[in-house]
Design a protein around this motif. Structure first.
Motif, PDB file in Angstrom:
ATOM      1  N   HIS A 122       0.822  -1.210   0.000  1.00 12.07           N
ATOM      2  CA  HIS A 122       0.000   0.000   0.000  1.00 12.07           C
ATOM      3  C   HIS A 122       0.856   1.260   0.000  1.00 12.07           C
ATOM      4  O   HIS A 122       0.453   2.298  -0.531  1.00 12.07           O
ATOM      5  N   SER A 123       2.048   1.183   0.596  1.00  6.37           N
ATOM      6  CA  SER A 123       2.901   2.368   0.680  1.00  6.37           C
ATOM      7  C   SER A 123       3.971   2.409  -0.410  1.00  6.37           C
ATOM      8  O   SER A 123       4.672   3.411  -0.559  1.00  6.37           O
ATOM      9  N   LEU A 124       4.145   1.319  -1.160  1.00  2.00           N
ATOM     10  CA  LEU A 124       5.191   1.274  -2.172  1.00  2.00           C
ATOM     11  C   LEU A 124       4.824   2.153  -3.362  1.00  2.00           C
ATOM     12  O   LEU A 124       3.664   2.199  -3.784  1.00  2.00           O
ATOM     13  N   ILE A 125       5.822   2.817  -3.921  1.00  2.00           N
ATOM     14  CA  ILE A 125       5.590   3.629  -5.109  1.00  2.00           C
ATOM     15  C   ILE A 125       5.451   2.711  -6.319  1.00  2.00           C
ATOM     16  O   ILE A 125       5.930   1.572  -6.323  1.00  2.00           O
ATOM     17  N   LYS A 126       4.792   3.196  -7.353  1.00  2.00           N
ATOM     18  CA  LYS A 126       4.568   2.364  -8.539  1.00  2.00           C
ATOM     19  C   LYS A 126       5.869   2.085  -9.286  1.00  2.00           C
ATOM     20  O   LYS A 126       5.942   1.149 -10.093  1.00  2.00           O
ATOM     21  N   GLU A 127       6.908   2.887  -9.044  1.00  2.00           N
ATOM     22  CA  GLU A 127       8.193   2.693  -9.714  1.00  2.00           C
ATOM     23  C   GLU A 127       9.029   1.587  -9.085  1.00  2.00           C
ATOM     24  O   GLU A 127      10.116   1.293  -9.553  1.00  2.00           O
ATOM     25  N   ASN A 128       8.523   0.978  -8.014  1.00  2.00           N
ATOM     26  CA  ASN A 128       9.182  -0.173  -7.394  1.00  2.00           C
ATOM     27  C   ASN A 128       8.551  -1.424  -7.992  1.00  2.00           C
ATOM     28  O   ASN A 128       7.441  -1.801  -7.632  1.00  2.00           O
ATOM     29  N   GLY A 129       9.248  -2.089  -8.916  1.00  2.75           N
ATOM     30  CA  GLY A 129       8.589  -3.093  -9.735  1.00  2.75           C
ATOM     31  C   GLY A 129       8.908  -4.532  -9.444  1.00  2.75           C
ATOM     32  O   GLY A 129       8.632  -5.388 -10.286  1.00  2.75           O
ATOM     33  N   ALA A 130       9.464  -4.890  -8.300  1.00  6.34           N
ATOM     34  CA  ALA A 130       9.893  -6.270  -8.052  1.00  6.34           C
ATOM     35  C   ALA A 130       8.903  -7.026  -7.176  1.00  6.34           C
ATOM     36  O   ALA A 130       8.318  -6.473  -6.249  1.00  6.34           O
ATOM     37  N   CYS A 131       8.711  -8.320  -7.499  1.00  6.21           N
ATOM     38  CA  CYS A 131       8.073  -9.308  -6.611  1.00  6.21           C
ATOM     39  C   CYS A 131       6.624  -9.028  -6.243  1.00  6.21           C
ATOM     40  O   CYS A 131       6.152  -9.525  -5.223  1.00  6.21           O
ATOM     41  N   LEU A 132       5.906  -8.251  -7.020  1.00  6.66           N
ATOM     42  CA  LEU A 132       4.501  -8.007  -6.735  1.00  6.66           C
ATOM     43  C   LEU A 132       3.663  -8.439  -7.933  1.00  6.66           C
ATOM     44  O   LEU A 132       4.134  -8.387  -9.073  1.00  6.66           O
ATOM     45  N   LYS A 133       2.442  -8.845  -7.674  1.00  8.97           N
ATOM     46  CA  LYS A 133       1.558  -9.283  -8.738  1.00  8.97           C
ATOM     47  C   LYS A 133       1.272  -8.122  -9.695  1.00  8.97           C
ATOM     48  O   LYS A 133       0.980  -7.008  -9.271  1.00  8.97           O
ATOM     49  N   GLY A 134       1.385  -8.398 -10.975  1.00 11.32           N
ATOM     50  CA  GLY A 134       1.176  -7.362 -11.978  1.00 11.32           C
ATOM     51  C   GLY A 134       2.429  -6.573 -12.288  1.00 11.32           C
ATOM     52  O   GLY A 134       2.407  -5.693 -13.145  1.00 11.32           O
ATOM     53  N   ARG A 135       3.518  -6.854 -11.594  1.00 14.51           N
ATOM     54  CA  ARG A 135       4.788  -6.190 -11.849  1.00 14.51           C
ATOM     55  C   ARG A 135       5.852  -7.238 -12.148  1.00 14.51           C
ATOM     56  O   ARG A 135       5.594  -8.422 -12.146  1.00 14.51           O
ATOM     57  N   GLY A 136       7.054  -6.763 -12.416  1.00 19.21           N
ATOM     58  CA  GLY A 136       8.132  -7.671 -12.757  1.00 19.21           C
ATOM     59  C   GLY A 136       9.146  -6.978 -13.643  1.00 19.21           C
ATOM     60  O   GLY A 136       9.138  -5.748 -13.788  1.00 19.21           O
ATOM     61  N   VAL A 137      10.011  -7.764 -14.267  1.00 18.69           N
ATOM     62  CA  VAL A 137      11.079  -7.200 -15.089  1.00 18.69           C
ATOM     63  C   VAL A 137      10.502  -6.438 -16.282  1.00 18.69           C
ATOM     64  O   VAL A 137      10.926  -5.314 -16.581  1.00 18.69           O
ATOM     65  N   GLN A 138       9.513  -7.049 -16.964  1.00 20.91           N
ATOM     66  CA  GLN A 138       8.962  -6.380 -18.139  1.00 20.91           C
ATOM     67  C   GLN A 138       8.210  -5.112 -17.754  1.00 20.91           C
ATOM     68  O   GLN A 138       8.242  -4.109 -18.476  1.00 20.91           O
ATOM     69  N   TYR A 139       7.523  -5.139 -16.618  1.00 15.45           N
ATOM     70  CA  TYR A 139       6.854  -3.947 -16.120  1.00 15.45           C
ATOM     71  C   TYR A 139       7.857  -2.830 -15.891  1.00 15.45           C
ATOM     72  O   TYR A 139       7.628  -1.668 -16.272  1.00 15.45           O
ATOM     73  N   GLN A 140       9.020  -3.167 -15.290  1.00 17.46           N
ATOM     74  CA  GLN A 140      10.030  -2.165 -15.013  1.00 17.46           C
ATOM     75  C   GLN A 140      10.648  -1.632 -16.295  1.00 17.46           C
ATOM     76  O   GLN A 140      10.935  -0.437 -16.423  1.00 17.46           O
ATOM     77  N   ARG A 141      10.849  -2.500 -17.276  1.00 20.15           N
ATOM     78  CA  ARG A 141      11.404  -2.060 -18.552  1.00 20.15           C
ATOM     79  C   ARG A 141      10.443  -1.128 -19.285  1.00 20.15           C
ATOM     80  O   ARG A 141      10.859  -0.119 -19.863  1.00 20.15           O
ATOM     81  N   ASP A 142       9.161  -1.459 -19.270  1.00 22.09           N
ATOM     82  CA  ASP A 142       8.173  -0.590 -19.916  1.00 22.09           C
ATOM     83  C   ASP A 142       8.098   0.765 -19.214  1.00 22.09           C
ATOM     84  O   ASP A 142       7.936   1.810 -19.863  1.00 22.09           O
ATOM     85  N   LEU A 143       8.205   0.746 -17.889  1.00 18.05           N
ATOM     86  CA  LEU A 143       8.182   1.996 -17.133  1.00 18.05           C
ATOM     87  C   LEU A 143       9.394   2.850 -17.470  1.00 18.05           C
ATOM     88  O   LEU A 143       9.285   4.079 -17.629  1.00 18.05           O
ATOM     89  N   LEU A 144      10.557   2.222 -17.613  1.00 19.83           N
ATOM     90  CA  LEU A 144      11.766   2.964 -17.977  1.00 19.83           C
ATOM     91  C   LEU A 144      11.622   3.577 -19.367  1.00 19.83           C
ATOM     92  O   LEU A 144      12.029   4.725 -19.594  1.00 19.83           O
ATOM     93  N   LYS A 145      11.033   2.850 -20.288  1.00 24.66           N
ATOM     94  CA  LYS A 145      10.832   3.391 -21.632  1.00 24.66           C
ATOM     95  C   LYS A 145       9.918   4.608 -21.599  1.00 24.66           C
ATOM     96  O   LYS A 145      10.140   5.591 -22.321  1.00 24.66           O
ATOM     97  N   SER A 146       8.893   4.570 -20.757  1.00 25.76           N
ATOM     98  CA  SER A 146       8.000   5.729 -20.643  1.00 25.76           C
ATOM     99  C   SER A 146       8.734   6.920 -20.031  1.00 25.76           C
ATOM    100  O   SER A 146       8.513   8.069 -20.421  1.00 25.76           O
TER     101      SER A 146
END
Length: 388
Positions: free
Chosen positions: A125-149
């Motif tokens: 609940h307190s984690l920022i959306k830019e923290n992309g590890a180990c959570l459902k709906g996030r992961g390596v590809q999520y972090q890569r897409d966020l970096l591209k944005s």
């Protein structure tokens, strides 16, 4: 009432409002009974056996699942220690030795029940959306897409001008202090039994540090630098920021400001017992490109973002295929396992600008194992992509 008193009164009202909002959110999860719930333990057992049901110890536990989860429930509610020790073994990842301390099935089920029912919904609940590890709906590809944005957002504002600060923590898991984790639990959880039950899994690794192989360690490591994340986003005002476990990046127009940010990051990290790696922490020019999460990012003058896999990972996969061929010929590995490992790697690089690399690696696979196992129609059906 003086101005200082009015200011203090406003601060106390806002603090009370934040605490009330936090309590309202965490109240459904702040109870040891939620961990010991039989339905929750049953779901945790089903998830814990996924992928490891071939093990004899897991089969024995699942054959008497109802008896075992009933015993786990009694142990949790009575405050009994459910820890069973560790299974120690070593793995070599990219030439680096990693010590794994895996937990027994009888401990893995209560741990997963704790994480799924309490820790993940509470801490996320307190984690920022830019923290992309180990959570459902996030992961390596999520972090890569966020970096591209973030890259595109910076390009629209400044073009190819600017710099990127890359940082990495040295010995991240081994450096984590337990007292900040305990404070984090007490901040969100009021049930003392629940806090002590959770902290036992962290304290099992000694006075300091967390071990690989425990789900609680993963959740604790993700949430541990949360204060640093909020400091960078809220105090330093960096919009283009992201962190995946111990790797992070900041993008800004000014190199001088990123140098100031780096000094602040070192200070905040030191307060958490963390140190930055001098080898991997650096400031590079935005237009020169940079590497993050084993991928190379480059942006052209026209604004096109080119993402390519790290060359070392391609070389490593080529060597793996040759070893897989030897294992298959010796009967130590099934062909379908070798094929599955290759297709998994192939699917990850196809999400980057690496179609030519995939085509060349297909030739390597065919040269080692013979004919390509899929027709063009099957490749289209399974989303494997046919390159002619």
């Amino acid at each position: 009432m003086t101005s200082n008193e009015r200011r203090e009164a406003r601060y106390q009202r806002r603090k009370a409002a934040r605490q009330a909002k936090r309590s309202a959110f965490t109240a459904p999860h702040d109870n040891i009974e939620r961990v010991a719930d039989l339905n929750n333990l049953h779901r945790a057992c089903r998830k814990a056996q996924s992928g490891v049901l071939w093990k004899t110890s897991v089969q024995r536990y699942c054959m008497n699942e109802f008896k075992n989860i009933m015993q786990a429930r009694r142990d949790i509610l009575s405050g009994k220690d459910v820890r069973k020790g560790f299974i120690h073994f070593s793995v070599f990842e990219r030439g680096k030795r990693r010590e794994i301390r895996s937990v027994h099935m009888a401990e893995r089920v209560p741990q997963r029940a704790l994480c799924q029912a309490v820790l993940i919904p509470t801490f996320s609940h307190s984690l920022i959306k830019e923290n992309g590890a180990c959570l459902k709906g996030r992961g390596v590809q999520y972090q890569r897409d966020l970096l591209k944005s973030h890259i595109m957002e910076h390009y629209r504002a400044y073009g190819t001008r600017g710099y990127v600060l890359l940082f990495d923590f040295s010995g991240f898991f081994d450096s984590i202090l337990h007292e900040p984790i305990r404070s984090m639990h007490k901040r969100y959880l009021t049930d003392a039994r629940l806090v002590e039950f959770s902290m036992r899994f962290y304290d099992a690794f000694g006075q300091r540090g967390l071990g690989l192989g425990s789900e609680c360690s993963q959740i604790g490591a993700v949430a541990y630098p949360d204060a640093l994340d909020h400091f960078i986003k809220e105090k330093l005002g960096i919009r283009a920021y992201g962190r995946y476990m111990d790797d992070g990046y900041l993008i800004d127009e000014s190199r001088e400001y990123l140098e100031d940010c780096l000094a602040c990051i070192r200070e905040v990290a030191a307060s958490l017992g963390l140190t930055l790696s001098p080898k991997k922490t650096q400031i590079v020019r935005f237009k020169d490109g940079f590497r993050f999460l084993k991928s190379r990012y480059q942006i052209t003058d026209s604004g096109r973002i080119i993402v390519t896999p790290w060359r070392v990972s391609i070389t490593r996969m080529r060597r793996k295929l040759k070893k897989f061929k030897g294992f298959v010929d010796a009967g130590e590995m099934a062909y379908k396992d070798a094929l599955g490992a290759y297709l998994s790697w192939r699917g990850s690089i196809l999400k980057q600008n690496a179609h030519r690399t995939a085509r060349e690696m297909d030739k390597v696979f065919c040269g080692l194992f013979g004919k390509w196992p899929y027709t063009r129609k099957e490749m289209k059906k399974y989303g494997l992509f046919d390159f002619g």
